[in-house]
Write an enzyme that holds these catalytic residues in place. Sequence first.
Site, PDB file in Angstrom:
ATOM      1  N   SER A 203       0.826  -1.133  -0.062  1.00  0.00           N
ATOM      2  CA  SER A 203       0.106   0.116   0.014  1.00  0.00           C
ATOM      3  C   SER A 203       0.862   1.197  -0.105  1.00  0.00           C
ATOM      4  O   SER A 203       1.751   1.376  -0.967  1.00  0.00           O
ATOM      5  CB  SER A 203      -1.060  -0.081   1.336  1.00  0.00           C
ATOM      6  OG  SER A 203      -2.145   0.745   1.026  1.00  0.00           O
ATOM      7  N   ASP A 309      -8.970  -5.289  -5.825  1.00  0.00           N
ATOM      8  CA  ASP A 309      -8.605  -4.339  -4.667  1.00  0.00           C
ATOM      9  C   ASP A 309      -9.232  -3.085  -5.252  1.00  0.00           C
ATOM     10  O   ASP A 309      -9.099  -2.434  -6.128  1.00  0.00           O
ATOM     11  CB  ASP A 309      -6.919  -3.938  -4.795  1.00  0.00           C
ATOM     12  CG  ASP A 309      -6.522  -3.108  -3.721  1.00  0.00           C
ATOM     13  OD1 ASP A 309      -7.282  -2.462  -3.256  1.00  0.00           O
ATOM     14  OD2 ASP A 309      -5.071  -3.177  -3.319  1.00  0.00           O
ATOM     15  N   HIS A 340      -7.511  -5.953  -1.107  1.00  0.00           N
ATOM     16  CA  HIS A 340      -6.244  -5.216  -0.662  1.00  0.00           C
ATOM     17  C   HIS A 340      -5.374  -6.251   0.444  1.00  0.00           C
ATOM     18  O   HIS A 340      -5.491  -5.829   1.790  1.00  0.00           O
ATOM     19  CB  HIS A 340      -6.397  -3.772  -0.046  1.00  0.00           C
ATOM     20  CG  HIS A 340      -5.201  -2.793   0.007  1.00  0.00           C
ATOM     21  ND1 HIS A 340      -4.450  -2.368  -0.892  1.00  0.00           N
ATOM     22  CD2 HIS A 340      -5.009  -2.333   1.020  1.00  0.00           C
ATOM     23  CE1 HIS A 340      -3.714  -1.717  -0.619  1.00  0.00           C
ATOM     24  NE2 HIS A 340      -3.815  -1.398   0.589  1.00  0.00           N
TER      25      HIS A 340
END
Length: 667
Positions: A203, A309, A340
Site C-alpha cells: 500500500s 483491490d 487489498h
Amino acid sequence: MPLHIRGSRPARRSLAVAAAAALLSVVPAPAASAHGAPPRESAPVYAYDDAIRESVWVDTGLDGDRDGRTDRVAADIIRPREADQRGRKVPVIMDASPYYSCCGRGNESQRKTYDAQGNPVQFPLFYDNYFVPRGYAFVAVDLAGTNRSDGCDDVGGRSDVRSAKAVVDWLNGRGRAYTTRTGSERARATGWTTGDTGMIGKSWDGTIANGVAATGVEGLRTIVPIGAISSWYDYYFAQGAPLYDSGPEWLSDHVNSPDARARCGHVQRALVDGAPRTGDWTPLWTERDHVRDARKVKASVFVVHGQQDLNVRAKHFGQWWDALAAQGVERKIWLSGTGHVDPFDFRRAEWVRTLHRWFDHYLLGYDNGIDREPMADIERAPDQWSTDRVWPPRATTATTLRPGPGAAPGVGTLGLLPSRPGTTETFTDAPALGELDWAAHVDSSTPSKAGFLSPPLSRDLRLSGPSRVTVTATPDTTSAHLSAVLVDIGPDTIRDYTARGEGITTLAERTCWGASTTGDSACFKETRAKTADVGFTVFSRGWADLGTWADAKKGRPLTPGKAHTITLDLAAADHVVPAGHRLALIIGGTDAGLIDPPPTPTAPTLTLDLARTTARLPVVGGPWAYLRATSGVPHPAPRPSPGTAPLDGVAERPAATRVPGPAGGTR
C-alpha cells in the site's frame, strides 16, 4: 561467488563489474557444495537473537516543519552481529512506512516497539526474522512527520519520497545520519553494508518504493510494491470523478505524530488548496505521479496486486507495469483474486520462497534462475494459480467490440459489428446503486444502467491487460458521471473480496517464518481463502466525469441536449470467461461506493449513441478468438506472412525478468 546481474542499460553492466569485485569479498554466503558450485540460496547462518539493533536519524535536507533545521527521519536497523565482527558487508531490505506508530503493519497490525533506552525491540512483519539470519540487514524507516521522525507527512510528495531516498543515499555513503534525533554524533553505514538496497511494502509503503525507484537513485537494486499506488491522482479521482469524500489532507492528519499535527498546519492547507475536489489535475498531482518518471527506474520491480483491490485500485499496477515495460525494466508480477491483501496472507509458503529467491538474486547476486522463470503468476480460482512466460501474453491484441440493441430496453448485444446510426439506449443515474446491482439484473430492463451481452461462449475467452471504452452520451444536466464495467455472467466460486478480510479468513493457528526473540516473534496467524458462490463476476472497471470529455485533466460544464464523446480507461485485468458464460459490458452513472455522484440537484439521464460507442478489449487471440468463442463454429486464425509482426501486433516482451489501511486510507 560469481555475481549474476542482468540489465537493459550499458551503465548497469559496468556497475555490475565493479559490484562483483566488491561482493566477492564482503557478501556472506553459505559454503559451496562439494563440487565447488556457487551458492544458489542464502541460509540462516547468523544468530537473530544476537543481532545488532540500532536507530539512526537520517538528514533529508528538507525543513518541512519550518522549525529552522533540516528534518531527520528515524531509521530502525537490525543486522547480523557476526557479519559485522568479521567485516562482512550485508545488503539491506527496507520498508519505509507512515504506519509504524499510528496504525500498524500486516494482518495483525503490528507496531514498532522499543525498550526503555529507545532501542528497537519489535520490527513488524517477518522480514527481519527471516532475512537477518540469512545475511541481510532490515531497515524500517518512519516517513517524515510520523512516529519518531521530524518534518510533516505530505502524502506522496517530496517529503515522503525524500524520507526513504535519503536513507538509500546514506546507506551508499552519500548522506548524513546521526545517532540521535537532535545530536551531532554522526552515524555511518558504509562499514557494514554493501549499499545494495531492496525496498518492499504494501500500500503506502509500496507506493514509497515506487516513488524512490522513479528518482533513479543509485544503490536501489530492486523494489517489491504490493497493492501500491503509481499515481496519487488516480487514488483520489478517476478522470475527474471523485473516489473518496476527502482529499490527501485526511491521510496526512491521520498518520502524523501529535507533534507533527501541531506544527504542520501549513502542509494541511497546501494539500487542501492543491487538490481541489473539482478533480482537475494540478501541480500537486504532477509531483505525485510516478508513472511519468518510469524512464528513470534502474531497479528491478516485482509487482503484486489484488485484481479486486477496491482501495488501491487495479489501474495503479496496470499503468505502472506498462510504463516499466516500455522502458525495458526487469520485472515480475503476481495477480491475486483478493482485494487489498498481502501475499503473505493469501499464498504464504510460495511467497516467502519466491521473495527469498528474488532478494538473493538481486541483492546477493546469486544465479538462482528466478530471472529466467515465467514472468506472471495469476490466481484463476481460490488457491489455483497459472503462469505466463510473458505478460500480457504475446497473442493479446486490442479487439473492438460494439454494443447493439436487444429485444428489451437496456438489455443489448455485444459483438464485432457496429449498430445502425441513430440506435440509442437511455439510463438514469441512481446514486444508491452500483456495479453489483447492475450485474445482478443485467438481463432485466432496469432504468439505472445499459447492459450489453455476448452470446453464451462455446469456448473459453481470455482478456489480459487494460481496456478502453469510448462512449458518446447526451446528458440532460450540466454534470454527469459515467461508469463502465466488464462482467463475467455465469456461476463461479471466487474469493469473497467484498467481505471484511477481502478474500481471506484469519485463523487462530500460527506458523513461524524465521527466528524469534521474546519481543519479536516470527510466528503469525495463518489464513485461508474466504470464498463466495456467485452468479457473476465484475473483473474490470473504469469511471469518469463526463465533463472531462474535451480534456482529461480539466472538467467543464456540460451542455444539456448535446452529445459528448469520452474514453474511459478500465483497469488492467487478467480474466478467463469460461465456455457457457457470457461477457457483459455495463454502462451506468454513479457506481455506488466506488465513485461519488455528480453535484446535480436531479439525477442525470443519459442517452447513449450506440453507433459511436465502442469497447477495445485485450483479447488473447484477438478478434478471431472472440469470433470462435461466440459463433460456436471453428474459425482458424490467419497465419502472419513471413517478416510481419505477430498477430497481436506487438513485439515479444522479455521473459520473466530478463532484459534484451484504514477506511479511506491505504493501509
